[in-house]
Design an enzyme around this catalytic site. Structure first.
Site, mmCIF file in Angstrom:
data_model
loop_
_atom_site.group_PDB
_atom_site.id
_atom_site.type_symbol
_atom_site.label_atom_id
_atom_site.label_comp_id
_atom_site.label_asym_id
_atom_site.label_seq_id
_atom_site.Cartn_x
_atom_site.Cartn_y
_atom_site.Cartn_z
ATOM 1 N N HIS A 1 0.836 -1.205 0.000
ATOM 2 C CA HIS A 1 0.000 0.000 0.000
ATOM 3 C C HIS A 1 0.871 1.256 0.000
ATOM 4 C CE1 HIS A 1 -2.789 -2.885 2.229
ATOM 5 N NE2 HIS A 1 -3.521 -2.514 1.201
ATOM 6 N N LYS B 1 -1.192 -6.876 -7.684
ATOM 7 C CA LYS B 1 -1.480 -8.193 -7.097
ATOM 8 C C LYS B 1 -2.937 -8.564 -7.377
ATOM 9 C CE LYS B 1 -1.878 -8.924 -2.645
ATOM 10 N NZ LYS B 1 -3.290 -9.443 -2.601
ATOM 11 N N GLN C 1 -8.859 -7.167 -10.616
ATOM 12 C CA GLN C 1 -9.568 -6.015 -10.059
ATOM 13 C C GLN C 1 -9.258 -4.743 -10.859
ATOM 14 O OE1 GLN C 1 -10.325 -5.017 -5.705
ATOM 15 N NE2 GLN C 1 -8.431 -3.898 -6.012
ATOM 16 N N VAL D 1 4.486 -5.620 -4.708
ATOM 17 C CA VAL D 1 5.633 -5.541 -3.794
ATOM 18 C C VAL D 1 5.714 -6.892 -3.074
ATOM 19 C CG1 VAL D 1 6.635 -4.339 -1.814
ATOM 20 C CG2 VAL D 1 5.317 -3.060 -3.525
ATOM 21 N N LEU E 1 3.186 -9.213 -0.930
ATOM 22 C CA LEU E 1 2.646 -8.609 0.297
ATOM 23 C C LEU E 1 1.124 -8.579 0.221
ATOM 24 C CD1 LEU E 1 4.939 -5.576 1.209
ATOM 25 C CD2 LEU E 1 5.131 -7.968 1.821
ATOM 26 N N SER E 2 0.495 -8.932 1.328
ATOM 27 C CA SER E 2 -0.963 -8.940 1.416
ATOM 28 C C SER E 2 -1.343 -8.746 2.872
ATOM 29 C CB SER E 2 -1.497 -10.290 0.932
ATOM 30 O OG SER E 2 -2.843 -10.458 1.343
ATOM 31 N N ARG F 1 -3.618 -10.172 4.231
ATOM 32 C CA ARG F 1 -3.993 -11.500 4.720
ATOM 33 C C ARG F 1 -2.780 -12.303 5.210
ATOM 34 N NH1 ARG F 1 -9.325 -12.660 2.570
ATOM 35 N NH2 ARG F 1 -9.863 -11.087 1.043
HETATM 36 O O1 PAF Z 1 -8.124 -3.929 -3.220
HETATM 37 C C1 PAF Z 1 -8.758 -3.597 -2.192
HETATM 38 O O2 PAF Z 1 -8.211 -3.439 -1.101
HETATM 39 C C2 PAF Z 1 -10.262 -3.391 -2.291
HETATM 40 O O3 PAF Z 1 -10.834 -4.292 -3.187
HETATM 41 C C3 PAF Z 1 -10.656 -1.943 -2.662
HETATM 42 C C4 PAF Z 1 -10.172 -1.556 -4.030
HETATM 43 C C5 PAF Z 1 -10.075 -0.989 -1.622
HETATM 44 C C6 PAF Z 1 -12.180 -1.786 -2.635
HETATM 45 O O4 PAF Z 1 -12.698 -2.083 -1.385
#
Ligand code: PAF
Length: 284
Positions: free
Chosen positions: A37, A152, A156, A179, A187-188, A190
């Site tokens: 992030h 990742k 989406q 990353v 990296l996640s 989760r």
């Molecule tokens: O990738 C994510 O963390 C989510 O799917 C997002 C784009 C913030 C929408 O909730």
């Protein structure tokens, strides 16, 4: 850094920026922030005068109630990390703020066509509809010039590009590289839910994808697909949900190397009850 929780607060913070003629970059997140992030936040800071980040665990994109319940939440640490990184606005709405009509009365519906019908779209019914709903609502409130998404979540990004196209939204969508940990694990948020042994074995997901990228001259796509699925499934705690080799633009499965100019391998693996995704470009 300004922390906004209400619609009024975020609207007035954005209006100030607009009045001053400054550009705004935006990173929507579900929190439990990590260096993946932060790489998006840094890119936005480099590209724009101001950067806003939302932290919101969006209930409408979870098709599994347990997944929603156990999704990691670390809001105080997220705020501290965003402040230290140099973000200008953190938007941390409640469910009531994002869905004032009540979750049971949310009616927006998206049809992403073939892009949304495969992989995560097939495995998680309603997931991309929820992503489309929340990202559109966030875009409406934050009104950024650019929005940043990590690769990742490869499918989406295609969904969000399609949503922006369908709804005629004038926001530039910027995909940013995955990353990885030093050993290769993507990296996640989760990852924090993996126990020590699961974490050790999870590295085989990315290592197998890297190996697959080295085998592109030797293997046909069906052979490569079997190689990845069998290799990952041979690791005791890993269970492949799917591995698809797709056209990087359309997300549709491809069966031969000359079927597309951009070919990407996308994998989802269950490690206990933790669902991890990753992907790798095999041809471009
Ligand atoms: O990738 C994510 O963390 C989510 O799917 C997002 C784009 C913030 C929408 O909730």
């Amino acid at each position: 850094m300004i922390v906004c929780t209400s619609r009024e607060e975020i609207s007035s913070a954005v209006e100030q920026i607009r009045k001053q003629g400054r550009s705004l970059g935006f990173i929507p997140t579900m929190g439990a922030l990590h260096q993946g992030h932060i790489s998006l936040v840094k890119k936005s800071i480099a590209d724009n005068d101001c950067t806003a980040v939302s932290v919101f665990v969006n209930p409408t994109q979870f098709n599994n109630p347990n997944d929603l319940k156990t999704y990691p939440r670390t809001v105080d640490a997220d705020i501290a990390l965003l402040e230290a990184t140099g973000a200008d606005i953190a938007f941390i709405p409640s469910v009531e703020t994002m869905y004032p009509e009540g979750l049971e009365n949310v009616t927006e519906s998206y049809d992403f066509g073939a892009i949304g019908a495969v992989m995560e779209g097939a495995a998680r019914p309603g997931h991309f509809n929820g992503v489309g709903i929340v990202v559109h609502r966030l875009f409406d409130l934050v009104k950024p010039d650019r929005a940043y998404f990590g690769m990742k979540d490869f499918q989406q990004i295609a969904i969000i590009r399609e949503m922006v196209r369908q709804r005629n939204i004038n926001i530039e969508i910027i995909p940013c590289p995955i990353v990885r940990e030093a050993d290769g694990l993507a990296l996640s948020s989760r990852n924090t839910r993996l126990n020590e042994e699961q974490r050790k074995q999870a590295v085989q997901i990315s290592q197998t994808l890297f190996k697959a990228a080295e085998l592109t001259n030797k293997y046909s796509l069906p052979e490569l697909k079997s190689f990845v699925i069998n290799t990952v499934n041979s690791v005791p705690l890993l269970d492949v949900e799917y591995f698809e080799i797709v056209d990087g633009y359309t997300m549709q499965p491809v069966n031969s190397w000359n079927e597309a100019t951009w070919i990407v391998g996308c994998i989802t693996v269950n490690v206990g009850d933790v669902r991890l995704i990753d992907n790798i470009t095999l041809k471009q």
